[in-house]
Design a protein around this motif. Structure first.
Motif, short mmCIF file in Angstrom:
data_model
loop_
_atom_site.label_atom_id
_atom_site.label_comp_id
_atom_site.label_asym_id
_atom_site.label_seq_id
_atom_site.Cartn_x
_atom_site.Cartn_y
_atom_site.Cartn_z
N HIS A 128 0.81 -1.21 0.00
CA HIS A 128 0.00 0.00 0.00
C HIS A 128 0.85 1.27 0.00
CE1 HIS A 128 -3.83 -2.09 0.39
NE2 HIS A 128 -3.17 -2.95 1.14
N SER A 129 1.99 1.26 0.69
CA SER A 129 2.84 2.45 0.65
C SER A 129 3.47 2.61 -0.72
CB SER A 129 3.93 2.35 1.74
OG SER A 129 4.77 1.23 1.51
N SER A 130 3.92 1.51 -1.33
CA SER A 130 4.52 1.60 -2.66
C SER A 130 3.50 2.05 -3.69
CB SER A 130 5.11 0.23 -3.06
OG SER A 130 6.11 -0.17 -2.17
N ILE A 133 2.88 5.80 -3.22
CA ILE A 133 4.01 6.60 -3.70
C ILE A 133 4.01 6.65 -5.22
CG2 ILE A 133 6.52 6.65 -3.88
CD1 ILE A 133 6.58 5.51 -1.01
N ALA A 134 3.79 5.50 -5.87
CA ALA A 134 3.76 5.46 -7.33
C ALA A 134 2.63 6.34 -7.88
CB ALA A 134 3.60 4.02 -7.81
N LEU A 135 1.49 6.32 -7.22
CA LEU A 135 0.36 7.14 -7.67
C LEU A 135 0.68 8.63 -7.51
CD1 LEU A 135 -2.55 7.13 -8.71
CD2 LEU A 135 -3.31 7.07 -6.33
N SER A 136 1.34 9.00 -6.41
CA SER A 136 1.70 10.40 -6.20
C SER A 136 2.68 10.87 -7.26
CB SER A 136 2.33 10.57 -4.81
OG SER A 136 1.40 10.27 -3.79
N ILE A 137 3.64 10.03 -7.61
CA ILE A 137 4.61 10.38 -8.65
C ILE A 137 3.89 10.58 -9.99
CG2 ILE A 137 6.59 9.54 -9.98
CD1 ILE A 137 7.48 8.10 -7.39
N LEU A 138 2.96 9.70 -10.30
CA LEU A 138 2.21 9.81 -11.55
C LEU A 138 1.40 11.10 -11.59
CD1 LEU A 138 1.26 8.58 -14.22
CD2 LEU A 138 -0.51 7.36 -12.94
N PHE A 190 4.49 12.26 1.53
CA PHE A 190 4.89 11.12 2.36
C PHE A 190 3.67 10.43 2.96
CE2 PHE A 190 4.95 14.99 4.87
CZ PHE A 190 4.24 14.65 6.00
N MET A 191 3.86 9.15 3.30
CA MET A 191 2.77 8.38 3.92
C MET A 191 2.40 9.00 5.26
SD MET A 191 1.85 6.06 1.87
CE MET A 191 0.86 5.04 2.95
N GLY A 192 1.10 9.11 5.52
CA GLY A 192 0.63 9.71 6.76
C GLY A 192 0.49 11.21 6.69
N HIS A 193 0.67 11.76 5.47
CA HIS A 193 0.59 13.21 5.30
C HIS A 193 -0.78 13.75 5.72
CE1 HIS A 193 1.62 17.08 3.53
NE2 HIS A 193 0.46 17.10 2.92
#
Length: 211
Positions: A128-130, A133-138, A190-193
């Motif tokens: 779920h964290s990966s 992160i991938a979705l945020s980069i996209l 970041f996660m938990g933002h």
């Protein structure tokens, strides 16, 4: 993402097991639902009984039990392999082996149930964290405000593909601008933002500046 994480965490034995993948993917949502049910309907002194009466908690425990059953033969196989002389021993480099060696080094017993708890925790964290992160980069790449960065990254990818016939490790290591963009995106998202904790204070409270 789930299949890749399962291969790293659970090893080749469960890396392509659809039942294991399903448990790992859904475990986060089920755990959150169980936690919400406990906080909403079960006072702290009664939560020991939730495992018998709460459907959400019973679902989580059933998944953990099934994960233990799936990991039992994997752990048994690794134990048998560890008894083979080192020069003939098959080499494993995954979460199961890391945990087994860690427990052995501390003279602690790693049972299938304990292994399942560790594996599910690692699966939730990695999948779920990966994915987030991938979705945020996209999303950042699609942002119109970052078109200059996007062009530089595409130019870098074009240059690397002209230099290397395939995507090898040295080729990926030269994607410095993409690496920098990904790190900056992860820093900003970041996660938990979006996670906040609230508490009530009935009396005036003074925040002390430690500096």
């Amino acid at each position: 993402m789930a299949r890749l994480s399962a291969r790293v965490i659970a090893g080749p034995e469960l890396g392509r097991n659809e039942e294991w993948l399903g448990i790992c993917i859904s475990f986060t949502q089920k755990s959150m639902e169980a936690a919400h049910a406990l906080r909403a309907s079960w006072p702290a002194y009664t939560r020991w009984a939730a495992r018998y009466f709460s459907p959400a908690v019973k679902t989580v425990l059933a998944d953990r039990k099934r994960a233990t059953e799936l990991l039992t033969p994997v752990l048994a196989t690794r134990r048998e392999a560890s008894r083979i002389p080192r020069e003939k021993r098959p080499q494993f480099n995954d979460g199961v082996q890391w945990l087994m060696e860690h427990y052995d080094a501390q003279n602690r017993k790693l049972t299938p149930a304990i292994l399942a708890e560790h594996e599910l925790f690692l699966a939730v964290a990695s999948i779920h964290s990966s994915s987030a992160i991938a979705l945020s980069i996209l999303y950042d790449l699609l942002d119109d405000r970052r078109q200059d960065a996007k062009k530089e990254i595409l130019d870098e990818i074009t240059a690397i593909t002209n230099e290397y016939p395939s995507w090898t490790r040295p080729a990926v290591a030269k994607l410095l601008k993409l690496d920098s963009f990904m790190k900056e995106s992860q820093r900003l998202h970041f996660m938990g933002h979006g996670t906040f904790s609230f508490f009530s204070q009935s009396r005036p409270f003074h925040m002390v500046d430690q500096n």
